[in-house]
Design an enzyme around this catalytic site. Structure first.
Site, PDB file in Angstrom:
ATOM      1  N   CYS A  74       0.812  -1.226   0.000  1.00  0.00           N
ATOM      2  CA  CYS A  74       0.000   0.000   0.000  1.00  0.00           C
ATOM      3  C   CYS A  74       0.844   1.275   0.000  1.00  0.00           C
ATOM      4  CB  CYS A  74      -0.976  -0.009   1.175  1.00  0.00           C
ATOM      5  SG  CYS A  74      -0.223   0.061   2.820  1.00  0.00           S
TER       6      CYS A  74
ATOM      7  N   HIS B  47      -2.490   1.170   6.953  1.00  0.00           N
ATOM      8  CA  HIS B  47      -2.880   1.107   5.538  1.00  0.00           C
ATOM      9  C   HIS B  47      -3.043   2.530   4.998  1.00  0.00           C
ATOM     10  CE1 HIS B  47      -4.265  -0.914   1.951  1.00  0.00           C
ATOM     11  NE2 HIS B  47      -5.291  -0.085   1.865  1.00  0.00           N
TER      12      HIS B  47
ATOM     13  N   HIS C 169      -5.757   1.950  -4.285  1.00  0.00           N
ATOM     14  CA  HIS C 169      -4.867   1.404  -3.249  1.00  0.00           C
ATOM     15  C   HIS C 169      -4.481  -0.031  -3.588  1.00  0.00           C
ATOM     16  CE1 HIS C 169      -7.910  -0.973  -0.557  1.00  0.00           C
ATOM     17  NE2 HIS C 169      -8.359  -0.904  -1.783  1.00  0.00           N
TER      18      HIS C 169
END
Length: 360
Positions: free
Chosen positions: A274, A322, A334
């Site tokens: 990510c 994240h 993402h």
């Protein structure tokens, strides 16, 4: 105008949801909940009570969340190790230069001593006392004074060079210790990542084919529910800013990676995690940002959600484990987790910790 903009945004999001649901990449419209008794066998001893598929989904999600947090720890340790290695190289170069400087100063001091020896071994002061020429005496006094200053300067420079060399050596030793500590952290994080991912895959592999398909539906339903709740709060009516020029470049890079697999620790070009995706996207836009989502949250300027604009980074979960890039109309791009590809998802489909702006 705001009402029209909200309507347009809502329509765009609904359309995006429909498209994404058809590809199975982000989130889908909710389906009726599983009937009573539908479930998956929980890991453990034979005869253990069955867990519902939703319980299994939450367990798998928790494992991947922990793996993501460990991935951040690994990436940070890797980044620090690279900096420490570079610092060790720099210190080693300084040590080599320092040793060469000390050798040069010692040679100059030795040359001065040899010159005195060739003069009969008498110190300049004694030779001066023995002269009976007043002019020679005055000239000699000046030279002695200059000689004393040169010797003092030479010894001072030698002392400083030796002190610098000792400091460089001490710093190099310290950096070696830090490098070793980073290596240990890296290996520990790597083991945790692999263990968590392996545990999650083991849970998934125990499911029947129909259950795995249903699991994906449950994931999509959970994301859809969170996204719908976020949108129903009216958040989009306050989000109207346009992307900056660097932001547009970052979005262009990030969206061009859609379909590439998530691999922990990866920074492209074939796969990403990510924060590897967001850091590389902003690097392509001419901005160097921290490598990990936790460092991005800690170091980049924070923005209120209502002031968010495309290109900003949304940090998720309480541990900042994240990150996704906001691309407008309530959506992000993402890299979700192992087993998934870079994709578009709802910005509110996960628990938002906050928003940061790389080009503020």
């Amino acid at each position: 105008m705001n009402r029209r903009r909200c309507a347009t945004a809502a329509i765009t999001v609904v359309c995006a949801l429909t498209v994404l649901a058809s590809t199975g990449q982000a989130f889908a419209a909710p389906e009726p909940p599983p009937t009573a008794g539908t479930g998956a066998t929980a890991p453990g001893t034979p005869g253990a009570p069955k867990k519902s598929l939703e319980e299994v989904r939450k367990e798998i999600d928790a494992l991947y969340r922990k793996a993501a947090s460990a991935t951040d720890a690994y990436n940070l340790a890797e980044e620090r190790a690279e900096k420490q290695s570079a610092e060790i190289v720099r210190l080693a170069q300084e040590i080599v230069k320092g040793e060469a400087r000390i050798d040069d100063l010692k040679n100059r001091a030795g040359a001065a001593a040899r010159a005195q020896y060739r003069g009969g071994g008498l110190p300049p002061e004694a030779e001066l006392v023995l002269t009976d020429d007043p002019q020679l005496f005055l000239d000699g006094a000046g030279r002695i004074q200059q000689g004393h200053k040169a010797t003092k300067d030479l010894l001072g420079e030698l002392t400083r060079a030796q002190a610098d060399l000792a400091a460089y050596s001490k710093d190099a030793g310290s950096q070696w210790k830090k490098l070793e500590a980073s290596r240990v952290k890296r290996e520990k994080a790597k083991k945790e990542i692999n263990d968590r991912i392996a545990a999650a895959k083991k849970l998934e592999d125990r499911l029947e084919k129909a259950e795995r398909a249903r699991l994906i539906k449950l994931e999509q339903q959970a994301e859809y529910k969170a996204q719908t709740s976020w949108l129903s709060s009216g958040v989009l009516k306050d989000i109207s800013a346009d992307a900056s020029e660097p932001g547009k470049k970052a979005i262009e890079f990030a969206t061009a990676q859609i379909g590439k697999p998530y691999v922990w620790g990866a920074e492209g070009p074939g796969s990403y995690d990510c924060s590897g995706l967001t850091s590389k996207a902003w690097a392509a836009a001419g901005r160097t940002i921290p490598r990990t989502s936790q460092e991005q949250w800690r170091l980049l300027p924070r923005i209120d959600v209502k002031d968010m604009r495309p290109g900003d980074l949304i940090i998720y979960h309480a541990d900042a484990s994240h990150v996704g890039m906001y691309i407008g109309d309530g959506a992000i791009v993402h890299a979700p987790r192992p087993g998934r590809n870079v994709t578009i998802a709802g910005a509110g489909s996960m628990a938002i910790l906050g928003v940061v702006r790389p080009d503020k």
